[in-house]
Design a protein around this motif. Sequence first.
Motif, PDB file in Angstrom:
ATOM      1  N   SER A  70      33.962  96.532 106.378  1.00 24.95           N
ATOM      2  CA  SER A  70      33.155  95.366 106.718  1.00 24.95           C
ATOM      3  C   SER A  70      31.946  95.281 105.805  1.00 24.95           C
ATOM      4  O   SER A  70      31.386  96.296 105.402  1.00 24.95           O
ATOM      5  N   GLY A  71      31.572  94.072 105.456  1.00 24.24           N
ATOM      6  CA  GLY A  71      30.390  93.876 104.627  1.00 24.24           C
ATOM      7  C   GLY A  71      30.603  94.139 103.164  1.00 24.24           C
ATOM      8  O   GLY A  71      29.652  94.454 102.448  1.00 24.24           O
ATOM      9  N   GLY A  72      31.832  94.016 102.667  1.00 23.19           N
ATOM     10  CA  GLY A  72      32.092  94.242 101.245  1.00 23.19           C
ATOM     11  C   GLY A  72      33.359  95.035 101.034  1.00 23.19           C
ATOM     12  O   GLY A  72      34.147  95.254 101.959  1.00 23.19           O
ATOM     13  N   GLY A  73      33.554  95.480  99.796  1.00 18.38           N
ATOM     14  CA  GLY A  73      34.752  96.231  99.463  1.00 18.38           C
ATOM     15  C   GLY A  73      34.465  97.721  99.372  1.00 18.38           C
ATOM     16  O   GLY A  73      33.356  98.146  99.066  1.00 18.38           O
ATOM     17  N   ALA A  74      35.477  98.524  99.667  1.00 13.58           N
ATOM     18  CA  ALA A  74      35.312  99.975  99.632  1.00 13.58           C
ATOM     19  C   ALA A  74      36.659 100.625  99.390  1.00 13.58           C
ATOM     20  O   ALA A  74      37.717 100.026  99.607  1.00 13.58           O
ATOM     21  N   PHE A  75      36.595 101.855  98.917  1.00 15.70           N
ATOM     22  CA  PHE A  75      37.811 102.662  98.827  1.00 15.70           C
ATOM     23  C   PHE A  75      37.463 104.100  99.178  1.00 15.70           C
ATOM     24  O   PHE A  75      36.311 104.540  99.091  1.00 15.70           O
ATOM     25  N   LEU A  76      38.495 104.798  99.602  1.00 16.65           N
ATOM     26  CA  LEU A  76      38.358 106.160 100.093  1.00 16.65           C
ATOM     27  C   LEU A  76      38.813 107.129  99.010  1.00 16.65           C
ATOM     28  O   LEU A  76      39.852 106.921  98.374  1.00 16.65           O
ATOM     29  N   VAL A  77      38.041 108.193  98.785  1.00 14.35           N
ATOM     30  CA  VAL A  77      38.406 109.233  97.823  1.00 14.35           C
ATOM     31  C   VAL A  77      38.460 110.561  98.562  1.00 14.35           C
ATOM     32  O   VAL A  77      37.467 110.987  99.159  1.00 14.35           O
ATOM     33  N   LEU A  78      39.627 111.213  98.521  1.00 12.39           N
ATOM     34  CA  LEU A  78      39.829 112.484  99.201  1.00 12.39           C
ATOM     35  C   LEU A  78      40.273 113.542  98.204  1.00 12.39           C
ATOM     36  O   LEU A  78      41.108 113.252  97.324  1.00 12.39           O
ATOM     37  N   PRO A  79      39.759 114.772  98.300  1.00 16.96           N
ATOM     38  CA  PRO A  79      40.380 115.867  97.543  1.00 16.96           C
ATOM     39  C   PRO A  79      41.817 116.054  98.009  1.00 16.96           C
ATOM     40  O   PRO A  79      42.124 115.882  99.185  1.00 16.96           O
ATOM     41  N   LEU A  80      42.689 116.396  97.090  1.00 12.97           N
ATOM     42  CA  LEU A  80      44.100 116.544  97.460  1.00 12.97           C
ATOM     43  C   LEU A  80      44.294 117.608  98.536  1.00 12.97           C
ATOM     44  O   LEU A  80      45.227 117.523  99.334  1.00 12.97           O
ATOM     45  N   SER A  81      43.413 118.590  98.571  1.00 16.69           N
ATOM     46  CA  SER A  81      43.564 119.661  99.551  1.00 16.69           C
ATOM     47  C   SER A  81      43.158 119.238 100.959  1.00 16.69           C
ATOM     48  O   SER A  81      43.471 119.939 101.925  1.00 16.69           O
ATOM     49  N   LYS A  82      42.470 118.112 101.098  1.00 16.34           N
ATOM     50  CA  LYS A  82      41.978 117.687 102.421  1.00 16.34           C
ATOM     51  C   LYS A  82      43.031 116.820 103.114  1.00 16.34           C
ATOM     52  O   LYS A  82      42.841 115.621 103.336  1.00 16.34           O
TER      53      LYS A  82
END
Length: 485
Positions: A54-66
Amino acid sequence: MSRSIVRQSKFRHVFGQAVKADQSYDDIRVSKVTWDSSFCAVNPKFLAVIVESSGGGAFLVLPLSKSGRVDKNYPLVIGHSGPVLDIDWCPHDDNIIASGSEDCTAMVWQIPDHTLSRPLSDPVVVLEGHSKRVGIITWHPTARNILLTAGSDNLIIIWNVGTGEPVISMDDHPDLIYSVSWNRNGSLFCTTCKDRRLRVCDPRKREVVAERLAPHEGIRPMRAIFIRDGNIFTTGFTRMSQRELGLWDPTNFEEPIALLELDTSNGVLLPYYDPDANMVYLCGKGDSSIRYFEVTEEPPYVHYLSTFSSKEPQRGMGFMPKRGVDVSKCEIARLYKLLDKKCEPITMTVPRKSDLFQDDLYPDTAGPEPAMEPEEWLDGRDEDPILVSMREGYVPPKSRELKVVKKNVLDSRPTTRRSMSTMDTNSLPLLFLFTFFSYLLSLTFFPIFPSLIFPFCYYSVFPSSPFLILSSLSCLRGCWRSFRT
């Protein structure tokens, strides 16, 4: 009598397999924006997914181990004022990612190695040059800091991210651009457009060097990628809305090298290419299957291998670079399938019995080191990617412990206690001395407690000695004398 000849290929038996449930990424709110993007990007360090925000654009970044369940309050990468449409990891730095958005900008972000503790809102650089949404982001394969963006303003801009300035701009497309793909050394790129044309462009000359009208007769969106030998692999639709794939020689667009009809479906086929194996993976949005093909120099040139199928349809897909696969398990590719609220890794494996490194499956692959600087590429220099060996990523299996199944006969023999007759004669003087001093102490000093302690110490040293009796008698004598006094 004629016999059918089976084509020889080491990739004929490649099979896909979803990982275990605890190795997936759960509770991810995948973006629902209507754009034919993969919504996912992955490299050997991180997984990035465009998510609802909400309120704009976003993306999620996760370490592969998580892997596992993702906390709903996990920090996001925010900064765009409109929904994010495309993301792409830099091939020369696993911590750098670029994003394009409906807010008409592209941004470049640096992701720290540690897990984010708060939302990341400060990009390294903001690239402003498009007048409409930026829907395509792709990095140059061999030159450092060269990034291409394509927008709904039908404009292609190539940036030097190191300075944040545009270096090349092309407006040769009269309509919406569907896809852009660099060739292996980054000297050319190919595009597909809403005007139903496939184009090959030389960015430094700022001109279209070859084009083909309607490589697929349908009006629905097409996709095109360069493959290793310089040919172009395309996906599209027939006039009857059947999905098909094609292989083209850009020096001669008159006739296709291969043209193959697949099925009837509305989803756009997204092609992912492995240059080391010369294989193409086709993932359709809304499909629940992944088809994969091998491209060869022998007719029919595009050979169907197999299909991986699952129950749930995919919203998008991420493709791991070759240096991120597990060579100890003969894994040649790994795809990250986006579902409604989940990202599920899928491994593509060649069945082999040996635990040794398989040289034929893993030729040297493109490494993270750029082959040239941006100024060298702009001056007209072309270089192939710098290759690295996959053998360094090989993890040998654990050594197998040798187990003796047959019982040792010596373990079953009863243990014998040493008798006085078998004791070493050198210990006899020590026995006499120990007994004599015990007797004297029991008569003279502290008659009770030492007299009690000495027999026990004596027993611990000489458990089978008959002189223990003398020590015990001295103990009793000392106790009696103490009682009388």
